[in-house]
Design an enzyme around this catalytic site. Structure first.
Site, PDB file in Angstrom:
ATOM      1  N   ASP A 194      -8.924  -2.053   2.734  1.00  0.00           N
ATOM      2  CA  ASP A 194      -8.790  -1.342   4.068  1.00  0.00           C
ATOM      3  C   ASP A 194      -9.814  -1.884   5.114  1.00  0.00           C
ATOM      4  O   ASP A 194      -9.786  -1.413   6.274  1.00  0.00           O
ATOM      5  CB  ASP A 194      -8.780   0.162   3.882  1.00  0.00           C
ATOM      6  CG  ASP A 194      -7.781   0.849   2.789  1.00  0.00           C
ATOM      7  OD1 ASP A 194      -6.784   0.162   2.677  1.00  0.00           O
ATOM      8  OD2 ASP A 194      -8.213   1.509   2.088  1.00  0.00           O
ATOM      9  N   ASP A 229       0.743  -1.014  -0.082  1.00  0.00           N
ATOM     10  CA  ASP A 229      -0.203   0.069  -0.063  1.00  0.00           C
ATOM     11  C   ASP A 229       1.049   1.215  -0.102  1.00  0.00           C
ATOM     12  O   ASP A 229       0.770   2.175  -0.802  1.00  0.00           O
ATOM     13  CB  ASP A 229      -0.747   0.019   1.232  1.00  0.00           C
ATOM     14  CG  ASP A 229      -2.265   0.866   0.944  1.00  0.00           C
ATOM     15  OD1 ASP A 229      -2.664   0.845  -0.215  1.00  0.00           O
ATOM     16  OD2 ASP A 229      -2.933   1.103   1.926  1.00  0.00           O
TER      17      ASP A 229
END
Length: 508
Positions: free
Chosen positions: A418, A356
């Site tokens: 997420d 990420d």
């Protein structure tokens, strides 16, 4: 030689930075001179180096908007006989520089200039001398918006140019927070309880509909393969977005309808009617004689997915269906995928943490455009011919009125990853709670840590005003909290390996 080369490179970088055109979004409030419909805001792109726009609409002058798009406004002969006194003319883009257009407009008494563009809006640039000479604002307005203005308000209209300050945080973040934390909490609780029930000897077997699918244990090899696939898919989407976006939309429709069925089936099975089964047959799947109510549920889930697929670009309401399908998909994945140990949780979360951060913060230094690959793919490339958006996000429309919301980002987004990645850890914590009979202390602590991490993400977003890798904040919060709790309770060894299974049905 090396020092001279470094100085030359630094000088070139500084010149390039100085030469960059300042670009800001603004708004033009349009109202009819004849009364009629309420005023409406439209997006404009302006360069504050020409002239600043007021932040407050009350301080902006409401001036007559004059359609002069039949002219390019590149020479004095293009000016009207009586000039543009106290007006904001609309002129067509092209044939000459922005400076030439705005100089002519200012000289004829205009109080502002709107340049109509059928192409992608670009900031109207110039040089320092030109900026000092010009004292009226100049901005670009899309041709589509100009057509809508005259269609909605007629030809006799007035307009005010202004640029309100962007709010630090939009109120829609509260909605995203509730959806994300709620999904993680419900999914983690459901997955943990369901996983333990598999080991209970008195598990009931009431037919094909009540047999739950087996969970998939994630191994280190699967983690590595998954991350490589994620990286490859993200890069392919970056370079071939217009070709692959429809594949992702199709996969989302299929996966989300399956997830919605999985979430609703336990509720439907509790209904007192529709228990009759289809007659004996040799058809695929139907030869198992499913209940009629389950068939109707399957049709309903497919119908919801199809409706979203057809109307996915309806901004006013399609986001509600997308969020509902997305939450169902996340719950289904949390129930299906299982991390068997805290060791596996740590490996997966740390690898995706690096993934990420790399694709948000590092890739801008590797791409020609200087844009983050992750942000570009998640929000849709600006040069996309399809103008489609990836559906693998929760999205909520911005509730505050702002130029950014009107022009570029009408929605706030949170990616499924997420939710899913920390959610798998929350599910493991609930499973371990039941194993050691700890009254869900791990589950509650990890869920609270996820909420805190999400709040930190929102704060970073407000402070930096750019897309954030949420896992940068979520992974440390959840991993550190759960690991520290296990250490404090002197259960780190069992927590790391997932051993110590004990069933206490009162905790299910």
């Amino acid at each position: 030689m090396a020092a001279a080369a470094a100085v030359a490179w630094l000088r070139a970088a500084v010149l390039l930075f100085v030469a960059q055109v300042t670009c800001e979004y603004g708004m033009v409030r349009v109202v009819s001179e004849m009364g009629g419909p309420k005023g409406k805001d439209y997006c404009i792109l302006y360069n504050p180096q020409w002239a600043h726009l007021p932040h407050d609409l009350g301080k902006a002058s409401l001036l007559q908007l004059r359609d002069w798009t039949a002219s390019m406004l590149c020479s004095p002969s293009d000016l009207p006989a009586k000039g543009f006194s106290n007006q904001i003319p609309l002129v067509t883009r092209g044939n000459c520089t922005f400076y030439e257009k705005v100089r002519l407009a200012q000289g004829s008494g205009a109080r502002g200039l709107l340049i109509i563009s059928k192409e992608t809006l670009v900031p109207p640039g110039g040089n320092k001398t030109q900026y000092e000479e010009i004292g009226i604002p100049v901005a670009l307005l899309s041709h589509k918006d100009m057509v809508d203005i005259f269609k909605s308000f007629g030809r006799a209209v007035r307009a005010a140019l202004y640029a309100p300050n962007e709010p630090l945080l939009d109120y829609n973040m509260v909605i995203i927070f509730i959806m994300a934390v709620g999904t993680v909490a419900i999914g983690g609780y459901w997955a943990g309880s369901r996983d333990v029930r598999k080991y209970m000897k008195h598990k009931r077997d009431d037919g094909p509909e009540k047999q739950e699918d087996e969970a998939v244990d994630v191994t280190p090899v699967m983690t590595c393969v998954f991350v490589v696939m994620c990286c490859s898919m993200l890069v392919l989407l970056y370079y071939f977005y217009d070709h692959l976006v429809y594949v992702i939309i199709g996969i989302f429709c299929l996966a989300s309808s399956t997830g919605l069925y999985s979430c609703l089936s336990p509720l439907v099975q509790r209904l007192p009617f529709g228990k009759c089964r289809v007659p004996d047959n040799n058809l695929p799947y139907f030869h198992k004689r499913p209940q009629v109510r389950m068939l109707l549920l399957a049709l309903f889930c497919v119908a919801v997915s199809v409706v979203w697929g057809v109307f996915r670009n309806e901004d006013q309401w399609a986001w509600i269906l997308q969020d509902a399908l997305g939450i169902a998909f996340c719950l289904y994945m949390l129930k299906t995928i299982r991390l068997p140990t805290f060791k596996a949780c740590t490996l997966l979360l740390l690898v995706l943490f690096i993934y990420d951060v790399f694709f948000v913060f590092i890739t801008p230094f590797l791409t020609k455009s200087g844009n983050s690959i992750m942000v570009e793919v998640a929000t849709g490339p600006t040069d996309s011919a399809t103008h489609e958006k990836l559906p693998m996000v929760l999205k909520v429309p911005r509730l505050n009125t702002s130029p950014l919301a009107l022009c570029d980002r009408p929605f706030s987004l949170l990616g499924f990853g997420d939710i899913l990645v920390p959610g798998l850890l929350v599910a493991y914590c609930h499973r371990f709670d039941i194993q050691v009979q700890s009254s869900r202390i791990y589950f509650v602590a990890c869920t609270i840590a996820y909420g805190i991490g999400l709040l930190v993400t929102f704060m970073a977003l407000a402070l930096m005003q750019r897309g954030q890798p949420a896992l940068l904040y979520l992974v440390p919060c959840t991993l550190t909290t759960s690991g520290a709790l296990a250490l404090w309770r002197r259960e780190l060894g069992m927590f790391w390996t997932g051993s110590g299974f004990a069933v206490n049905t009162s905790l299910l």
